[in-house]
Structure formats: C-alpha cells, structure tokens
Write a protein that holds these residues in place. Structure first.
Motif, PDB file in Angstrom:
ATOM      1  N   ILE A  11      -9.550  15.436   7.386  1.00  0.00           N
ATOM      2  CA  ILE A  11     -11.008  15.341   7.303  1.00  0.00           C
ATOM      3  C   ILE A  11     -11.475  14.718   5.996  1.00  0.00           C
ATOM      4  N   LYS A  12     -10.719  14.914   4.916  1.00  0.00           N
ATOM      5  CA  LYS A  12     -11.104  14.393   3.600  1.00  0.00           C
ATOM      6  C   LYS A  12      -9.868  13.948   2.828  1.00  0.00           C
ATOM      7  N   VAL A  13     -10.034  12.874   2.058  1.00  0.00           N
ATOM      8  CA  VAL A  13      -8.969  12.393   1.187  1.00  0.00           C
ATOM      9  C   VAL A  13      -9.567  12.064  -0.178  1.00  0.00           C
ATOM     10  N   LEU A  14      -8.871  12.468  -1.242  1.00  0.00           N
ATOM     11  CA  LEU A  14      -9.232  12.032  -2.594  1.00  0.00           C
ATOM     12  C   LEU A  14      -7.963  11.674  -3.336  1.00  0.00           C
ATOM     13  N   MET A  15      -7.944  10.450  -3.846  1.00  0.00           N
ATOM     14  CA  MET A  15      -6.839   9.988  -4.687  1.00  0.00           C
ATOM     15  C   MET A  15      -7.394   9.691  -6.072  1.00  0.00           C
ATOM     16  N   THR A  16      -6.541   9.849  -7.090  1.00  0.00           N
ATOM     17  CA  THR A  16      -6.967   9.492  -8.441  1.00  0.00           C
ATOM     18  C   THR A  16      -5.899   8.631  -9.106  1.00  0.00           C
ATOM     19  N   GLY A  17      -6.314   7.882 -10.106  1.00  0.00           N
ATOM     20  CA  GLY A  17      -5.412   7.054 -10.897  1.00  0.00           C
ATOM     21  C   GLY A  17      -6.205   6.400 -12.003  1.00  0.00           C
ATOM     22  N   CYS A  18      -5.519   5.655 -12.841  1.00  0.00           N
ATOM     23  CA  CYS A  18      -6.207   4.909 -13.896  1.00  0.00           C
ATOM     24  C   CYS A  18      -6.590   3.514 -13.422  1.00  0.00           C
ATOM     25  N   VAL A  19      -5.764   2.947 -12.537  1.00  0.00           N
ATOM     26  CA  VAL A  19      -5.887   1.549 -12.136  1.00  0.00           C
ATOM     27  C   VAL A  19      -6.061   1.471 -10.627  1.00  0.00           C
ATOM     28  N   ARG A  20      -6.822   0.477 -10.166  1.00  0.00           N
ATOM     29  CA  ARG A  20      -6.896   0.225  -8.732  1.00  0.00           C
ATOM     30  C   ARG A  20      -5.579  -0.416  -8.317  1.00  0.00           C
ATOM     31  N   PHE A  21      -4.692   0.396  -7.826  1.00  0.00           N
ATOM     32  CA  PHE A  21      -3.312   0.006  -7.560  1.00  0.00           C
ATOM     33  C   PHE A  21      -3.119  -0.256  -6.079  1.00  0.00           C
ATOM     34  N   LEU A  22      -2.428  -1.337  -5.757  1.00  0.00           N
ATOM     35  CA  LEU A  22      -2.113  -1.737  -4.375  1.00  0.00           C
ATOM     36  C   LEU A  22      -3.344  -1.852  -3.486  1.00  0.00           C
ATOM     37  N   PRO A  23      -4.300  -2.711  -3.883  1.00  0.00           N
ATOM     38  CA  PRO A  23      -5.431  -2.952  -2.979  1.00  0.00           C
ATOM     39  C   PRO A  23      -4.927  -3.665  -1.731  1.00  0.00           C
ATOM     40  N   PRO A  24      -5.675  -3.627  -0.625  1.00  0.00           N
ATOM     41  CA  PRO A  24      -5.218  -4.287   0.604  1.00  0.00           C
ATOM     42  C   PRO A  24      -4.943  -5.774   0.375  1.00  0.00           C
ATOM     43  N   GLU A  25      -3.821  -6.266   0.892  1.00  0.00           N
ATOM     44  CA  GLU A  25      -3.475  -7.677   0.746  1.00  0.00           C
ATOM     45  C   GLU A  25      -3.803  -8.464   2.002  1.00  0.00           C
ATOM     46  N   THR A  26      -3.842  -7.772   3.137  1.00  0.00           N
ATOM     47  CA  THR A  26      -4.218  -8.408   4.395  1.00  0.00           C
ATOM     48  C   THR A  26      -5.112  -7.437   5.156  1.00  0.00           C
ATOM     49  N   ALA A  27      -5.717  -7.927   6.211  1.00  0.00           N
ATOM     50  CA  ALA A  27      -6.562  -7.057   7.041  1.00  0.00           C
ATOM     51  C   ALA A  27      -5.758  -5.912   7.629  1.00  0.00           C
ATOM     52  N   MET A  28      -4.469  -6.168   7.895  1.00  0.00           N
ATOM     53  CA  MET A  28      -3.611  -5.125   8.478  1.00  0.00           C
ATOM     54  C   MET A  28      -3.316  -4.018   7.471  1.00  0.00           C
ATOM     55  N   ASP A  29      -3.381  -4.376   6.149  1.00  0.00           N
ATOM     56  CA  ASP A  29      -3.105  -3.384   5.108  1.00  0.00           C
ATOM     57  C   ASP A  29      -4.283  -2.450   4.879  1.00  0.00           C
ATOM     58  N   ALA A  30      -5.474  -2.854   5.330  1.00  0.00           N
ATOM     59  CA  ALA A  30      -6.696  -2.136   4.970  1.00  0.00           C
ATOM     60  C   ALA A  30      -6.636  -0.675   5.408  1.00  0.00           C
ATOM     61  N   THR A  31      -7.062   0.199   4.497  1.00  0.00           N
ATOM     62  CA  THR A  31      -7.189   1.624   4.811  1.00  0.00           C
ATOM     63  C   THR A  31      -8.657   2.000   4.704  1.00  0.00           C
ATOM     64  N   GLU A  32      -8.941   3.252   5.002  1.00  0.00           N
ATOM     65  CA  GLU A  32     -10.325   3.710   4.917  1.00  0.00           C
ATOM     66  C   GLU A  32     -10.669   4.198   3.516  1.00  0.00           C
ATOM     67  N   ILE A  33      -9.766   4.026   2.577  1.00  0.00           N
ATOM     68  CA  ILE A  33      -9.998   4.466   1.205  1.00  0.00           C
ATOM     69  C   ILE A  33     -10.945   3.514   0.489  1.00  0.00           C
ATOM     70  N   GLN A  34     -11.929   4.069  -0.186  1.00  0.00           N
ATOM     71  CA  GLN A  34     -12.853   3.279  -0.992  1.00  0.00           C
ATOM     72  C   GLN A  34     -12.580   3.564  -2.468  1.00  0.00           C
TER      73      GLN A  34
END
Length: 612
Positions: free
Chosen positions: A228-251
């Motif tokens: 129902i909910k996801v929260l990730m943390t980090g210092c850097v925007r790491f591994l952004p989507p490279e293709t449309a197939m990679d896209a996740t629902e994470i903002q």
C-alpha cells in the motif's frame, strides 16, 4: 534496527518531534524516494515510521492489543504530535505489516557473486523479523519452505528469485494478515560510493549488479498488489528509469525541492532557536547559524540545519566540525585534486558561488554514467574530463550536502553555494593538500621539504629563524593570482600537516577571548629536549613582524600549551612573528621560552639558498 531505537531517540534531550511526517506519508498518494544528505534524519524518520506503523504480534504471529504495547505508551504519554491527530492515529497506528530493508549493510565486493551474497544477508535480516510466518496456518507448505530458504540465506535460491524477494514477502504477509504492506528501504544508494571507489570490480559486474537492483525494485514496487505504501531514502537519485520498461511508480523528491518535506528532514531555524533556549545557548544563535545553516527549500523561505551537527553541538557545547558524510565523499578525495574539481571548488570557496550544468536528463546516475564515472576515477582521467562527468561529480557532492542549491535557471543550471562554515572547513580539508598546492603553484617539492625541516629545527640558534623566514619568502614567491593572508597561512599549515613530522598542527584555533591563532605546531619529542611548541603569527603586507609577535604575547596565545595542548607536555615554547611585505620580503621576530617583548630578536642575515 530495533524498535526501541526510536524510543532512545525520543528520550534524548535534543529530540525534536517530527512525527507529523507520518501524516504526510500516509496522506501522500505517491510512493516516494526522498533524497537528503547524511545527518538530515532519513534513517530516524524511517525508524519512526516503522515504530508507528508496525502491526504488533506475538511469537506465533497473532495480533496483540496495540494499546498494551510500549510503542503505544511512547506515542501517547509524551504525547507526540501525531497522537493528537486522533482519527489518523487510531486508523493507522500498529495496523500494517512493515518490511524494513537496510541497504547501508550491502557490501559491493569485487564480483557480482560477492554482491549477491551480501544481498542475501540483507534480505535474510528482513525476513527473519517475520519468522512467525513459519507457524502460519494460512500459508502453504511450499510458501513456508520458500520463505525459510530466503530467511536462512540458502544458495539454492536462484538470483532471479532473490531479486523477487521484495514481492514474495509482501504476498506472504498479506496472506497471513489480510492486510497490505508498507515497504521502507533505507540508504538505497549505498552502493554508489562503493562502485565509484572500487578499482577491482569489472564493468560487466557493475552492470549486472545495477540490473539486479532494478529488477528488485521493479518487482517490489511496480504493480505490487500486496503493497500500500513505499518510502525509500538516499542521498542521490540513484538508478533513475533508463527506458519506459524500467519505469516504476516511485517518485523521487529532494528535500531541497519541497518545503513540506524539508521541514521533516533537518532542523528548522525555529527548532534551533528553541533548542538554544533549552540548552541556555541563546547568545550563540548567530554563531550557530554561521557554522551550521543554511540549506534552503526551493520556493520556500525555510532555512534548514544539519540535524547531526546541531545535536552534537548542543551536547558538546563546541562550535566545530561535527558532521560526517559516512565516507561517501571522503572516499573520493582525489576527485578534489587540482586538475579534477579542485580548481572549481577553490573558486567557490573564494567567491561562494558555483554552477552545475544539469544538461537536461543526461546528468543522471544511471548505469552508463556510473560506469563511466568509475572508469574516470580508476584511470585518473584528468585533462580529458568530459563536461558531463565534471557536472555529475559536482551534482554528487551537492546531493551529499557540500553545496546548497539556491537557484535553478531556465537554461538548466543549478546555482549552488557552500552553505556554512562547517562544510567549508570539510571542503578545505579535502581540497587543500600539499599535492594540490604543488600543482596549483608549481612549488618545487625540495623547497617544501626544506621548509618542513627548518620548522622542525627551530631552537635557540638565531640563524635557523632567518633560514626559516627565507624559505617562507621563497614559497611566497611562487604564489600567483589573488593570494591573501588566509591562503598563505593555509599553505604553510598544509605543508606542515601533510609532512607527518609533527605531533599536532592547527590553524585558525579560536581562543576563549575570540582571537584566532594563525598557526600552532607541536614537534615530536626529541631525546633530552622533549616536545617543542611553536606559535606563528603572520602580518601580511601590513605592520611588522614585531607587532605580529606582540599580538601573540598580549593575546595570551601561549595559554594553548596549558589548555588545548596540555597533554603534549611542551618543554620549549617558540613564538614567531612574520611579516610578508609589499616587496614580497619576509622578516621575522621571535622569542624562545620567553614572553617578554624586550627580549625579542630580529634577524636579517643574508642567506644564499640553492635555486629550485
């Protein structure tokens, strides 16, 4: 982390209630990846969410009365702010199975197999928190066997099944509790600094590892009907989507781009003022601001302080460098060499302004760029450093808190500045090395060694002082451009510090009187002599060497040997006043084991030194 870690945090005198972040998280309609530098409370907020949301069970996996738990007592008796949101509290406190992945425990290793082994450990730890599932009457035998293999780090599980472990456990928990899960992932980008600093791992292994992480993220987050909910943390925007197939629902949301989120990551100015009153340090509010402020949130007047630094300051009552980036930037120190980023950051230290070209969507920490950055560092590619790599390095240190963004132009430039004195001193420590100054000013190594030797040998012999002053003069003759007193002192300090010939070397030491000591050096103990303490005061193109020496005496600088450096048991005390004139000549006035200015000696013996 254990649940009682949050209780320990709450009971700390420096704790500021940030529990309304639970409300923001629950009311958000997106799955978030929040980025902020180390020391801004990311792990603390995840720990708080885990404590607040986790469904309490007994050893057999049966729910227990949440109002009878220590967690309920913690939130209700203080009370914490979220408890006053009665409807939201009652509906959500202790109501969710929570999966908490601690990615800071991941170890890259030198091969993809090494990484997979470490990933098994992290997954095992998360699964083991829910070992009651082995007793569940709602799960099939095959489900329990699969769960147990992941829990016990069995190598029978193929990596493809391991990458799906973020979906397997939510399915099992949802089946057992008939409740959707919350997933928390801390330090998602922890592998990035490890990759950048590992000279042994092959590029194909890096690509395989990052591909594995993408697969894990996709199966855990994308279209996961058990979450129902996801929260990730980090210092850097790491591994952004490279293709449309990679896209996740994470903002991805940076704390500095969102005023609402920023108030929960770091301390606000009002919170620091409140703590100053609590600790009786109101008189130092402006000094605290200079040292530890000011990060700002985009389109907001909110000023943010590093939580770790502020907490350590109030506990120690010392204005000093308290922050650590957990080695994420320190491990990459050689990117600050003069021909890498050193000359760029050097300008920022002088003018407190730097620009980073985002180059639209190219400036991202995706697989290709990460591998190229790794190769740039490994092979020490300096003169052919591509613009995108330079900007990625600058973005990396900005994401880790060494630059604070204050403007984004329509042309795609981030304008940043060094936020405070604490960060400035850390950057100076990274950048200003003997190697840096040797490259910047082309100073001969032999001259540097002679300067160090002369400093070590200062004693009651008059000629050694003239020799020392002459060497300082020669070093100064190599300096070009807008060089001021601060940089001259920093160069003399850096050469001494990096030589490892001294017990202690300090510059800019602040006395109780508020005066700043230019340079303090403690020599290593010599047979029958003991340690020598040397204080150097510089007059740069003003006054005289004698007046510089007089300042040491009237300012009681010698007290440092009985206070800050009392453990060194200094036997010989040497006080040196230097003056660099407009004609680039260095004069010297000194005392040995005396603080009587009438005993001061000045030497102007002409010396012939070798050419360099």
């Amino acid at each position: 982390m254990k649940r009682n870690d949050f209780e320990e945090l709450v009971l700390n005198k420096t704790y500021i209630d940030k529990t309304l972040f639970c409300k923001l998280f629950l009311e958000s309609d997106v799955m978030m990846y929040i980025t902020a530098p180390s020391g801004f409370g990311k792990s603390c907020n995840l720990m708080m969410l885990k404590t607040f949301l986790s469904l309490p069970v007994n050893e057999n996996g049966f729910r227990i009365d949440k109002r009878a738990t220590q967690e309920f007592k913690l939130f209700s008796e203080l009370p914490l702010a979220i408890f006053n949101e009665s409807s939201l509290f009652n509906e959500n406190f202790g109501e969710y199975p929570v999966l908490y992945f601690q990615f800071h425990k991941l170890i890259l290793g030198n091969t993809s197999e090494d990484f997979i082994s470490s990933f098994r450990e992290v997954i095992s730890e998360t699964y083991d928190e829910h070992n009651y599932l082995l007793k569940s009457s709602k799960l099939l035998k095959s489900d329990k066997e699969h769960f147990n293999r992941l829990r016990t780090k069995s190598k029978e599980e193929h990596p493809s099944l391991l990458s799906a472990s973020g979906k397997t456990l939510p399915y099992l928990l949802s089946t057992h509790f008939n409740r959707k899960c919350v997933i928390l992932i801390d330090d998602f980008d922890s592998l990035l600094p490890q990759i950048l600093t590992n000279n042994y791992i092959e590029n194909r292994d890096v690509s395989d590892i990052l591909g594995f992480l993408r697969s894990f993220l996709a199966s855990t987050v994308s279209s996961n009907q058990f979450v129902i909910k996801v929260l990730m943390t980090g210092c850097v925007r790491f591994l952004p989507p490279e293709t449309a197939m990679d896209a996740t629902e994470i903002q991805t949301v940076s704390y500095s781009h969102d005023g609402d989120i920023a108030s929960f990551f770091g301390f606000t100015e009002d919170e620091v003022t409140k703590m100053s009153k609590l600790f009786g340090r109101e008189k130092e509010v402006e000094a605290v601001k200079e040292w530890y402020c000011c990060y700002t949130a985009d389109q907001s007047k909110l000023k943010i302080y590093n939580m770790h630094s502020i907490s350590r300051y109030f506990q120690s009552k010392r204005l000093a460098v308290h922050w650590s980036d957990s080695g994420r930037v320190a491990q990459l120190r050689h990117i600050f060499d003069y021909h890498y980023l050193g000359h760029i950051i050097d300008d920022s230290l002088l003018y407190n302004r730097i620009s980073i070209a985002l180059l639209n969507e190219m400036c991202r920490f995706n697989t290709g760029n990460v591998i190229q950055l790794k190769n740039t560092i490994k092979h020490k590619i300096v003169y052919d450093l591509r613009e995108i790599h330079k900007n990625l390095f600058l973005k990396y240190i900005e994401d880790h808190g060494y630059l604070a963004m204050f403007k984004v132009s329509a042309a795609g430039y981030i304008y940043g500045r060094i936020p405070n004195r604490e960060v400035k001193e850390r950057l100076e420590h990274f950048i200003y090395t003997t190697s840096y100054y040797k490259l910047k000013f082309d100073i001969p190594l032999r001259l540097i060694k002679l300067y160090i030797k002369s400093l070590v040998n200062l004693n009651e012999n008059l000629i050694v002082y003239t020799y020392f002053a002459k060497l300082v003069e020669m070093i100064y003759s190599y300096l070009s451009g807008p060089v001021g007193e601060e940089e001259v002192l920093r160069i003399l300090f850096t050469f001494a510090r990096d030589s490892l010939r001294f017990e202690a070397v300090h510059t800019g030491l602040i006395l109780k009187s508020g005066r700043k000591v230019h340079l303090v050096v403690i020599t290593k103990s010599k047979k029958n002599v003991g340690r020598t303490g040397i204080i150097v005061e510089l007059n740069y193109k003003k006054e005289s060497a004698r007046e510089a020496l007089s300042r040491i005496i009237t300012g009681r600088y010698c007290d440092v040997f009985e206070n800050e450096f009392k453990n060194f048991d200094v036997k010989t005390k040497i006080l040196v006043g230097l003056q660099l004139s407009k004609e680039n000549k260095c004069s010297i006035c000194f005392l040995c084991n005396s603080t009587n200015i009438l005993n001061a000696k000045s030497e102007n013996i002409k010396l012939k030194l070798p050419k360099f």
